[in-house]
Design a protein around this motif. Structure first.
Motif, PDB file in Angstrom:
ATOM      1  N   ALA A 113       0.842  -1.344   0.018  1.00  0.00           N
ATOM      2  CA  ALA A 113       0.226  -0.051  -0.063  1.00  0.00           C
ATOM      3  C   ALA A 113       0.793   1.096   0.033  1.00  0.00           C
ATOM      4  CB  ALA A 113      -0.980  -0.112   1.164  1.00  0.00           C
ATOM      5  N   ALA A 114       2.000   1.084   0.675  1.00  0.00           N
ATOM      6  CA  ALA A 114       2.656   2.429   1.064  1.00  0.00           C
ATOM      7  C   ALA A 114       3.328   2.819  -0.334  1.00  0.00           C
ATOM      8  CB  ALA A 114       3.858   2.177   2.002  1.00  0.00           C
ATOM      9  N   ARG A 115       3.481   1.913  -1.356  1.00  0.00           N
ATOM     10  CA  ARG A 115       4.261   2.473  -2.779  1.00  0.00           C
ATOM     11  C   ARG A 115       3.175   2.935  -3.674  1.00  0.00           C
ATOM     12  NH1 ARG A 115       3.613  -0.559  -7.067  1.00  0.00           N
ATOM     13  NH2 ARG A 115       5.902  -0.046  -7.779  1.00  0.00           N
ATOM     14  N   ARG A 116       2.085   3.014  -3.436  1.00  0.00           N
ATOM     15  CA  ARG A 116       1.120   3.469  -4.452  1.00  0.00           C
ATOM     16  C   ARG A 116       0.833   5.123  -4.435  1.00  0.00           C
ATOM     17  NH1 ARG A 116      -1.298  -0.806  -6.455  1.00  0.00           N
ATOM     18  NH2 ARG A 116      -1.240  -3.096  -5.228  1.00  0.00           N
ATOM     19  N   ASP A 117      -0.100   5.388  -5.377  1.00  0.00           N
ATOM     20  CA  ASP A 117      -0.031   6.886  -5.335  1.00  0.00           C
ATOM     21  C   ASP A 117      -0.961   7.621  -4.384  1.00  0.00           C
ATOM     22  OD1 ASP A 117      -2.245   5.983  -6.770  1.00  0.00           O
ATOM     23  OD2 ASP A 117      -1.764   6.498  -8.702  1.00  0.00           O
ATOM     24  N   PHE A 118      -2.314   7.242  -4.346  1.00  0.00           N
ATOM     25  CA  PHE A 118      -3.197   7.952  -3.739  1.00  0.00           C
ATOM     26  C   PHE A 118      -3.969   6.970  -2.753  1.00  0.00           C
ATOM     27  CE2 PHE A 118      -3.758   9.617  -8.186  1.00  0.00           C
ATOM     28  CZ  PHE A 118      -2.731  10.539  -7.922  1.00  0.00           C
ATOM     29  N   THR A 119      -4.292   7.330  -1.580  1.00  0.00           N
ATOM     30  CA  THR A 119      -4.620   6.616  -0.406  1.00  0.00           C
ATOM     31  C   THR A 119      -6.074   5.884  -0.867  1.00  0.00           C
ATOM     32  OG1 THR A 119      -6.445   8.472   0.406  1.00  0.00           O
ATOM     33  CG2 THR A 119      -4.130   8.138   1.447  1.00  0.00           C
ATOM     34  N   MET A 120      -6.962   6.334  -1.957  1.00  0.00           N
ATOM     35  CA  MET A 120      -7.969   5.573  -2.272  1.00  0.00           C
ATOM     36  C   MET A 120      -7.539   4.519  -3.258  1.00  0.00           C
ATOM     37  SD  MET A 120      -9.919   8.066  -5.356  1.00  0.00           S
ATOM     38  CE  MET A 120     -10.383   9.440  -4.232  1.00  0.00           C
ATOM     39  N   ASN A 121      -6.435   4.547  -3.704  1.00  0.00           N
ATOM     40  CA  ASN A 121      -5.893   3.345  -4.274  1.00  0.00           C
ATOM     41  C   ASN A 121      -5.132   2.506  -3.817  1.00  0.00           C
ATOM     42  OD1 ASN A 121      -6.982   4.378  -6.947  1.00  0.00           O
ATOM     43  ND2 ASN A 121      -5.099   5.212  -7.663  1.00  0.00           N
ATOM     44  N   ALA A 122      -5.213   2.597  -2.398  1.00  0.00           N
ATOM     45  CA  ALA A 122      -4.698   1.695  -1.599  1.00  0.00           C
ATOM     46  C   ALA A 122      -5.583   0.973  -0.607  1.00  0.00           C
ATOM     47  CB  ALA A 122      -3.404   2.284  -0.679  1.00  0.00           C
ATOM     48  N   LEU A 123      -6.679   0.670  -1.234  1.00  0.00           N
ATOM     49  CA  LEU A 123      -7.604  -0.060  -0.513  1.00  0.00           C
ATOM     50  C   LEU A 123      -7.636  -1.469  -1.095  1.00  0.00           C
ATOM     51  CD1 LEU A 123     -10.577   2.179  -0.870  1.00  0.00           C
ATOM     52  CD2 LEU A 123      -9.333   1.775   1.158  1.00  0.00           C
ATOM     53  N   TYR A 124      -7.895  -2.400  -0.339  1.00  0.00           N
ATOM     54  CA  TYR A 124      -7.928  -3.774  -0.775  1.00  0.00           C
ATOM     55  C   TYR A 124      -9.195  -4.570  -0.213  1.00  0.00           C
ATOM     56  CZ  TYR A 124      -2.822  -3.024  -1.321  1.00  0.00           C
ATOM     57  OH  TYR A 124      -1.380  -2.342  -1.477  1.00  0.00           O
ATOM     58  N   ALA A 125      -9.632  -5.583  -0.694  1.00  0.00           N
ATOM     59  CA  ALA A 125     -10.762  -6.255  -0.263  1.00  0.00           C
ATOM     60  C   ALA A 125     -10.406  -7.731  -0.263  1.00  0.00           C
ATOM     61  CB  ALA A 125     -12.122  -6.076  -1.227  1.00  0.00           C
ATOM     62  N   ARG A 126     -10.820  -8.362   0.602  1.00  0.00           N
ATOM     63  CA  ARG A 126     -10.470 -10.061   0.910  1.00  0.00           C
ATOM     64  C   ARG A 126     -11.395 -10.621   0.008  1.00  0.00           C
ATOM     65  NH1 ARG A 126     -10.082  -8.217   6.486  1.00  0.00           N
ATOM     66  NH2 ARG A 126      -7.858  -8.385   7.102  1.00  0.00           N
ATOM     67  N   MET A 127     -11.347 -11.902  -0.180  1.00  0.00           N
ATOM     68  CA  MET A 127     -12.355 -12.747  -0.914  1.00  0.00           C
ATOM     69  C   MET A 127     -13.535 -12.736  -0.522  1.00  0.00           C
ATOM     70  SD  MET A 127      -9.754 -16.100  -1.908  1.00  0.00           S
ATOM     71  CE  MET A 127     -11.257 -16.743  -2.854  1.00  0.00           C
ATOM     72  N   ASP A 128     -13.749 -12.569   0.759  1.00  0.00           N
ATOM     73  CA  ASP A 128     -15.095 -12.525   1.496  1.00  0.00           C
ATOM     74  C   ASP A 128     -15.746 -10.946   1.299  1.00  0.00           C
ATOM     75  OD1 ASP A 128     -13.845 -11.035   3.407  1.00  0.00           O
ATOM     76  OD2 ASP A 128     -14.104 -12.341   5.188  1.00  0.00           O
ATOM     77  N   GLY A 129     -15.074 -10.140   0.848  1.00  0.00           N
ATOM     78  CA  GLY A 129     -15.449  -8.730   0.677  1.00  0.00           C
ATOM     79  C   GLY A 129     -15.211  -7.496   1.612  1.00  0.00           C
ATOM     80  N   SER A 130     -14.588  -8.058   2.808  1.00  0.00           N
ATOM     81  CA  SER A 130     -14.300  -7.385   3.905  1.00  0.00           C
ATOM     82  C   SER A 130     -12.901  -6.562   3.335  1.00  0.00           C
ATOM     83  CB  SER A 130     -13.574  -8.203   5.078  1.00  0.00           C
ATOM     84  OG  SER A 130     -12.704  -8.974   4.898  1.00  0.00           O
ATOM     85  N   LEU A 131     -12.806  -5.328   4.018  1.00  0.00           N
ATOM     86  CA  LEU A 131     -11.977  -4.272   3.508  1.00  0.00           C
ATOM     87  C   LEU A 131     -10.534  -4.326   4.326  1.00  0.00           C
ATOM     88  CD1 LEU A 131     -12.082  -1.970   1.461  1.00  0.00           C
ATOM     89  CD2 LEU A 131     -12.484  -0.439   3.423  1.00  0.00           C
ATOM     90  N   VAL A 132      -9.528  -4.191   3.679  1.00  0.00           N
ATOM     91  CA  VAL A 132      -8.237  -3.875   4.407  1.00  0.00           C
ATOM     92  C   VAL A 132      -7.837  -2.568   3.959  1.00  0.00           C
ATOM     93  CG1 VAL A 132      -5.965  -4.586   4.479  1.00  0.00           C
ATOM     94  CG2 VAL A 132      -7.828  -6.311   4.085  1.00  0.00           C
TER      95      VAL A 132
END
Length: 349
Positions: A77-96
């Motif tokens: 996440a820390a190497r990406r550009d914007f905070t909104m582009n550093a969102l992740y979703a697990r297979m069950d849909g929960s957010l990281v």
């Protein structure tokens, strides 16, 4: 946000070799499209999914990075550009959400991760991505990011013109790119991308489009802000060049909506009329029916008619037919065959 997406990117702690092995075991085709950066493209039927190993940057030069693979989402996440582009979703849909990107996304705030200048120095294209994401998802220009873009605007000179062109196409296709483009101009970024560009007509053009119910077209917006040098500076395709050239010619034509559509086609006529009226105080009139009338109209007089009237085939025939067509357009498509025949033969026989 409930808006459509065009692709799905996947991230994983697995190394590319393991991704490939698991994919092939599952009957998916794996293509090593960016193996040095940890990316494998998987094909499921006719759909492609990029799967990239978590990674961290070791070195960057403003265009590309040397990476090491990681097993930590936070590093990725820390190497990406914007905070909104550093969102992740697990297979069950929960957010990281390691960096508070969800709050920024919900506030429609396009914010660089940590130090904006550092992010930009890692990849100068992020300057243009900042304005493009702001146009699509931002509610206003984020001040710290804008200041960093202004300070480092000269880094744009090192970008390939094809990359600049791709970003400008996407930015100008936003529902209302005018505020972001105005900020680009104020920060000195737009002049680096499109020397000589002027933004005064863009906001009125967008307003005209919305009144007329016309879908955004980045080509019409580009015609509103820049002279002809866009062909070179953005590396436009031949088809794009032809379309912009047609708009320029239509803008110079002294015709109303119907004749404009008859001479240049409905799409170009619509664009030219929007541009022609963008800076005029008069309200936009419903012109769709006139554009349709012109696009469907056919010149009542043919070359065969002129030959039957005694005109020999050759240059004079072409000139006579051209003269008739000009008269027809000048009459707003009202002259009939008899009148056009007289116009064509006036200086031919």
């Amino acid at each position: 946000l409930g808006v459509p997406i065009s692709d799905i990117d996947l991230s994983t702690p697995l190394l590319p070799a393991e991704v490939t092995a698991r994919a092939e075991a599952a009957g998916l085709r794996a293509i090593p499209t960016g193996i040095d950066h940890g990316t494998v493209t998987l094909l499921a039927g006719d759909r492609a999914f990029e799967v990239t190993t978590f990674r961290a940057d070791i070195a960057t030069d403003g265009r590309r990075a040397v990476v090491r693979f990681s097993t930590e989402i936070a590093e990725d996440a820390a190497r990406r550009d914007f905070t909104m582009n550093a969102l992740y979703a697990r297979m069950d849909g929960s957010l990281v959400d390691p960096l508070g990107g969800l709050a920024d996304l919900q506030a429609r705030r396009v914010r660089f991760i940590l130090d904006p200048e550092r992010r930009i120095r890692e990849d100068a294209l992020r300057i243009l991505r900042f304005f493009r994401f702001t146009a699509w998802y931002g509610s206003e220009i984020e001040a710290e990011g804008l200041a960093a873009c202004a300070v480092l605007a000269d880094l744009i000179d090192g970008l390939a013109r094809e990359r600049i062109g791709a970003e400008m196409r996407k930015l100008l296709a936003a529902s209302d790119p005018a505020p972001a483009v105005a900020a680009m101009a104020a920060s000195g970024v737009l002049a680096r991308c499109l020397p000589g560009a002027e933004t005064a007509a863009l906001a009125p053009l967008v307003a005209r489009e919305q009144i007329a119910g016309v879908a955004p077209d980045w080509r019409t917006r580009l015609a509103a802000i820049t002279p002809s040098m866009a062909v070179e500076t953005l590396r436009l395709t031949n088809a794009e060049v032809r379309h912009l050239s047609s708009i320029a010619k239509a803008l110079e034509a002294p015709y109303g909506p119907a004749a404009l559509a008859a001479s240049h086609g409905a799409e170009v006529a619509e664009a030219a009329l929007l541009l022609r009226t963008a800076l005029e105080p008069a309200p936009w009139l419903p012109l769709a029916s006139e554009i349709v009338r012109g696009a469907r109209a056919e010149l009542p007089l043919t070359a065969r008619d002129l030959v039957a009237a005694g005109l020999a085939e050759g240059p004079m025939l072409g000139a006579a037919l051209s003269r008739a067509r000009t008269a027809w357009l000048d009459s707003d498509l009202t002259l009939d065959k008899a009148a056009l025949m007289r116009e064509a033969l006036d200086r031919s026989l």
